[in-house]
Scaffold this active site. Structure first.
Site, PDB file in Angstrom:
ATOM      1  N   ASP A 143      24.895  40.621  33.847  1.00  0.00           N
ATOM      2  CA  ASP A 143      25.266  41.338  32.628  1.00  0.00           C
ATOM      3  C   ASP A 143      25.429  40.427  31.423  1.00  0.00           C
ATOM      4  OD1 ASP A 143      27.635  40.109  33.717  1.00  0.00           O
ATOM      5  OD2 ASP A 143      28.719  41.214  32.181  1.00  0.00           O
ATOM      6  N   ASP A 201      25.662  38.662  40.056  1.00  0.00           N
ATOM      7  CA  ASP A 201      26.634  37.931  39.257  1.00  0.00           C
ATOM      8  C   ASP A 201      27.986  38.581  39.555  1.00  0.00           C
ATOM      9  OD1 ASP A 201      27.878  36.723  36.846  1.00  0.00           O
ATOM     10  OD2 ASP A 201      27.767  38.764  36.087  1.00  0.00           O
ATOM     11  N   ASP A 214      23.722  34.942  32.104  1.00  0.00           N
ATOM     12  CA  ASP A 214      22.838  35.357  33.206  1.00  0.00           C
ATOM     13  C   ASP A 214      21.381  35.480  32.749  1.00  0.00           C
ATOM     14  OD1 ASP A 214      24.987  35.735  35.022  1.00  0.00           O
ATOM     15  OD2 ASP A 214      25.434  37.647  34.067  1.00  0.00           O
TER      16      ASP A 214
HETATM   17  P1  ADP Z   1      30.887  34.033  35.074  1.00  0.00           P
HETATM   18  O1  ADP Z   1      29.684  33.401  35.714  1.00  0.00           O
HETATM   19  O2  ADP Z   1      31.841  34.529  36.127  1.00  0.00           O
HETATM   20  O3  ADP Z   1      30.533  35.126  34.090  1.00  0.00           O
HETATM   21  P2  ADP Z   1      31.471  31.818  33.103  1.00  0.00           P
HETATM   22  O4  ADP Z   1      30.323  30.918  33.426  1.00  0.00           O
HETATM   23  O5  ADP Z   1      31.461  32.483  31.770  1.00  0.00           O
HETATM   24  O6  ADP Z   1      31.749  32.872  34.303  1.00  0.00           O
HETATM   25  O7  ADP Z   1      32.816  30.966  33.196  1.00  0.00           O
HETATM   26  C1  ADP Z   1      33.139  30.237  34.350  1.00  0.00           C
HETATM   27  C2  ADP Z   1      34.594  29.846  34.380  1.00  0.00           C
HETATM   28  O8  ADP Z   1      34.893  28.997  33.273  1.00  0.00           O
HETATM   29  C3  ADP Z   1      35.557  31.008  34.258  1.00  0.00           C
HETATM   30  O9  ADP Z   1      35.803  31.604  35.494  1.00  0.00           O
HETATM   31  C4  ADP Z   1      36.785  30.332  33.689  1.00  0.00           C
HETATM   32  O10 ADP Z   1      37.537  29.766  34.723  1.00  0.00           O
HETATM   33  C5  ADP Z   1      36.231  29.242  32.823  1.00  0.00           C
HETATM   34  N1  ADP Z   1      36.191  29.659  31.416  1.00  0.00           N
HETATM   35  C6  ADP Z   1      35.123  30.061  30.714  1.00  0.00           C
HETATM   36  N2  ADP Z   1      35.447  30.367  29.451  1.00  0.00           N
HETATM   37  C7  ADP Z   1      36.793  30.189  29.346  1.00  0.00           C
HETATM   38  C8  ADP Z   1      37.756  30.370  28.313  1.00  0.00           C
HETATM   39  N3  ADP Z   1      37.448  30.808  27.069  1.00  0.00           N
HETATM   40  N4  ADP Z   1      39.035  30.091  28.601  1.00  0.00           N
HETATM   41  C9  ADP Z   1      39.374  29.661  29.811  1.00  0.00           C
HETATM   42  N5  ADP Z   1      38.538  29.484  30.830  1.00  0.00           N
HETATM   43  C10 ADP Z   1      37.267  29.742  30.612  1.00  0.00           C
HETATM   44 MG    MG Z   2      28.891  38.093  34.136  1.00  0.00          MG
END
Ligand code: ADP
Ligand code: MG
Length: 370
Positions: free
Chosen positions: A265, A66, A269
């Site tokens: 993490d 991740d 995931d």
């Molecule tokens: P990751 O797999 O990298 O942990 P997430 O699935 O949580 O990421 O989020 C994917 C994308 O969605 C982020 O990179 C961001 O662009 C957008 N995103 C998620 N939550 C928010 C938020 N609270 N505000 C703005 N953008 C968000």
């Molecule tokens: Mg993560």
């Protein structure tokens, strides 16, 4: 001794055979070796929930990581706020932070923290909604405000084409960029950066050198994920994967590449960690990820992944060696016993030595350098 006729009766032969046919070394060899492996792992901060996961780890073909919180520290910071129409930057930050103040996502917290540092007043938000993997939505003074990915804005029929060049440029610098839209129009963008963990590049290089396919799996946008991958010399990038799609991606990799270890993490995931042949949680991550995983890396350091692989392989080499030794003693001793060439005392010594050999060999694992 061997030619002493007093012991070479049928009674003694049967007794000796009973002693040397006892498969005690065979029975203890595998559990003793696995316990040594688990002990060695724990000393390096690698907590494995059971011997079967140590075995599964040795059979893995691909390693999936991740991005946020696993490869990166997971503490994004706002590095840029840009205006994409007439609104001033502080107004864009103020509106974005206001909507984000109800978000629990690290990106949301980063935006709010930036507004606080800049001493920007936040407005009241109604109708707040967090859209998993995409962003947040809310109303400020009757206006509809969206903060998030292109996909989020497109879902609300906001055209993002005009801002494409500016945001792609930021993403190419490995910055995750969120667009802010007000009443159906893009007004600005907020870019956050999340530092790559120290030692991550070396750790990934090491895993690749050991012969594994290594891939990034992230909900973040393609450009940012590619920029991070480039810094780490990784070519396999799966980006813009929504949390519920992560499981399907792991299943696809399992069909294409074989057994998969997934390291993550976050809450998002957890299902993927369960789906993977070996789920590995970063100790600094969420409880749900740790709960779903088979292995936890207490230090959250990616070098531990290479260590876990090395140790699992070493443990299985040892198990094979030990099975050989355990068999060896029996295979040599049984014909000797049957033909009456083995003195009872020698038989006892041989059987004790076979167990000692196996246990000592297993204990060498505890000294393995990782
Ligand atoms: P990751 O797999 O990298 O942990 P997430 O699935 O949580 O990421 O989020 C994917 C994308 O969605 C982020 O990179 C961001 O662009 C957008 N995103 C998620 N939550 C928010 C938020 N609270 N505000 C703005 N953008 C968000
Ligand atoms: Mg993560």
């Amino acid at each position: 001794l061997i030619f002493d006729a007093s012991f070479n009766t049928w009674f003694y032969r049967a007794l000796v055979l009973l002693v040397v046919a006892c498969p005690c070394a065979l029975v203890i060899s595998t559990p003793v070796t696995i316990v040594s492996g688990l002990t060695r792992a724990a000393r390096s901060g690698i907590l494995i929930k059971g011997g079967n996961y140590l075995e599964a780890m040795a059979k893995v073909d691909a390693v999936v990581l991740d991005k946020t919180g696993t490869i990166t520290i997971g503490k994004p910071e706002v590095v840029e706020v840009i205006s994409l129409n007439s609104l001033p930057e502080d107004k864009i930050l103020s509106m974005s932070a206001s909507v984000e103040s109800a978000s629990e996502h690290p990106i949301g917290r980063a935006v709010v923290a930036k507004a606080r540092v800049e001493k920007i007043q936040l407005s009241e938000v109604t109708d707040f909604q967090a859209i998993t993997g995409k962003g947040v939505v809310g109303k400020i003074a009757g206006k509809n405000v969206l903060v998030g990915t292109r996909a989020l804005l497109n879902d609300f029929n906001v055209n993002t084409n005009l801002s494409e060049n500016k945001i792609t440029a930021l993403e190419a610098e490995a910055k995750t960029t969120m667009l802010t839209a007000v009443n159906g129009e893009v007004v600005g963008a907020v870019a956050v950066a999340d530092e790559i963990k120290e030692g991550a590049a070396e750790a990934i290089a090491k895993i690749k050198k050991m012969g594994y396919q290594v891939a990034i799996l992230t909900g973040d946008n393609r450009e940012t994920a590619a920029a991070i991958a480039k810094k780490l010399q990784m070519t396999h990038v799966l980006a813009e994967v929504l949390p519920h799609e992560k499981v399907a991606e792991i299943q696809r990799l399992q069909r294409e590449l074989g057994k998969v270890a997934m390291i993550g993490d976050g809450i998002n995931d957890a299902p993927a960690l369960t789906q993977a042949d070996v789920g590995i949680a970063v100790g600094t991550g969420t409880d749900i990820a740790i709960e779903s995983a088979d292995i936890t890396l207490v230090r959250g350091d990616l070098k531990s992944v290479a260590s876990a692989i090395k140790l699992s392989r070493a443990t299985f080499r040892k198990i094979k060696q030990n099975l050989f030794w355990a068999f060896f003693y029996n295979v040599v001793a049984i014909p000797l016993a049957v033909s009456g060439l083995l003195h009872p005392v020698i038989a006892e010594i041989a059987m004790a030595s076979s167990s000692v050999t196996v246990v000592s060999n297993a204990n060498l694992l505890k000294r393995l350098r990782l």
